[in-house]
Design a protein around this motif. Structure first.
Motif: not given
Ligand code: M6R
Length: 365
Positions: A227-228, A272-277
């Motif tokens: 997500i981003g 799992p989630t890869v979050a662009i933060a």
């Protein structure tokens, strides 16, 4: 010719500081905050009259176009649109001489992108190309264009060309923007940060071992969400595409704001989630998304700005990246996602440079 790397994909990932240098060489005039793109000069008058610009492309090149849409909106006063070439070609578009259609393609041979550009041409639009392979069909059929000058990309999974395309989109946006109200100060600042991209990318590459360790830890998982928001939404999509394409593990990219509208119901300890933060104006909202995922026992890998200690307390794993201006941050943020996908697929023993069912250039429709 893999220069000691196990796969072409890894070699190409590590070539990226150089790829950026090749993309900008001789194309920036820092003192005036402008870019100079010889390939566009013959049609410059027409370009300056355009009212709308549409990016058409496929796969990873589509995500570069999606990123292009955001940056052209920020740097120019043009209306901008983006579409999959395979969809654009079926639409009944009202195109005129005030329309520019930009075909983005590594190979310059993608059948759908070619069909889209032919359709745009038929309707009177100015057709431009952003292509890597010199003399390819798309390069030949466009009215004018810009080359990536990135050298051959052998790995089926596109990495260095994506970065090259994103950088060059900034140069094109600068060219138009500076004639349409973008200040010299903003132009100069953008150029200053573009020039820092190679060292910033190198910072991430030097952290490759750490990313490899994280990839290993997540090997048991069979589904991933990426997500981003805003400029980083295309990067979430691209990260997910990289993972699925070479590891054959399911991954999907989403704009983070859509989580509540469906995908959050997927989340549990196995998803799992890869979050662009990274820092920027959507950071706080990304943190709320991450908290919602954590509250449902979802594991989170965050891509965050170097020095952000707060996020470490919230997520399971953090990959730090150097900070640049919002507009260029996605170009740095994609690098760890390429490496994560690469190592994940390598641990699984996949045929990384030639993933099953895929071809480097898709010349059939
Ligand atoms: O050569 P093109 O840029 O036109 O190719 C477009 C897609 O086929 C390509 O980006 C594909 O999605 C890659 N394998 C992604 O890594």
């Amino acid at each position: 010719e893999k220069s000691g790397f196990k796969h072409f994909m890894l070699k190409e990932i590590y070539e990226q500081p150089k790829t950026v240098e090749n993309a900008i060489r001789g194309r920036l005039i820092e003192g005036e905050g402008i870019s100079k793109l010889g390939g566009l000069e013959p049609v410059l008058d027409r370009i300056l009259n355009l009212k709308r610009l549409t990016f058409v492309s496929c796969g990873t090149s589509f995500y570069a176009g999606l990123y292009g849409k955001y940056i052209f909106e920020m740097l120019t006063d043009l209306d901008v649109d983006v579409d999959y070439a395979s969809e654009f070609r079926y639409r009944n578009l009202k195109l005129s001489e005030y329309d520019g259609v930009v075909a983005i393609s590594q190979s310059g041979e993608t059948a759908d992108t070619l069909a889209a550009l032919r359709e745009a041409k038929r309707k009177g639009a100015l057709v431009l190309g952003l292509v890597n392979v010199v003399g390819s069909t798309i390069a030949k059929e466009t009215d004018a264009g810009v080359y990536c000058h990135a050298g051959p990309e052998i790995g089926v999974a596109s990495t260095k060309i994506f970065v090259s395309q994103c950088v060059i989109l900034n140069l094109i946006a600068l060219l138009l923007g500076r004639r349409r109200g973008l200040s010299i100060f903003d132009g100069m600042n953008l150029i200053k940060e573009i020039k820092k991209l190679p060292e910033n990318i190198k910072f991430v590459l030097d952290n490759g071992e750490n990313i490899r360790g994280i990839a290993k830890k997540y090997l048991p998982f069979k589904n991933f969400l990426y997500i981003g928001r805003h400029l980083n939404f295309p990067i979430a999509m691209e990260g997910a595409l990289k993972l699925k394409e070479i590891s054959y593990v399911h991954a999907e990219g989403y704009p983070a704001g859509e989580m509540k509208h469906g995908p959050i119901s997927l989340i549990d300890e196995n998803f799992p989630t890869v979050a662009i933060a990274t820092d920027g104006f959507t950071y706080e909202k990304m943190i709320s998304n991450i908290q919602e995922i954590k509250a449902r026992s979802g594991k989170v890998i965050a891509i965050a700005t170097e020095g952000n200690k707060e996020i470490k307390e919230i997520v399971d794993d953090v990959i730090y990246v150097p900070k640049t201006i919002d507009i260029l941050q996605p170009i740095i943020n994609v690098i760890p996602l390429q490496l994560f996908a690469y190592y994940f697929a390598d641990f699984k023993g996949r045929d990384i440079d030639k993933p099953r069912n895929l071809a480097k250039s898709v010349t059939v429709e």
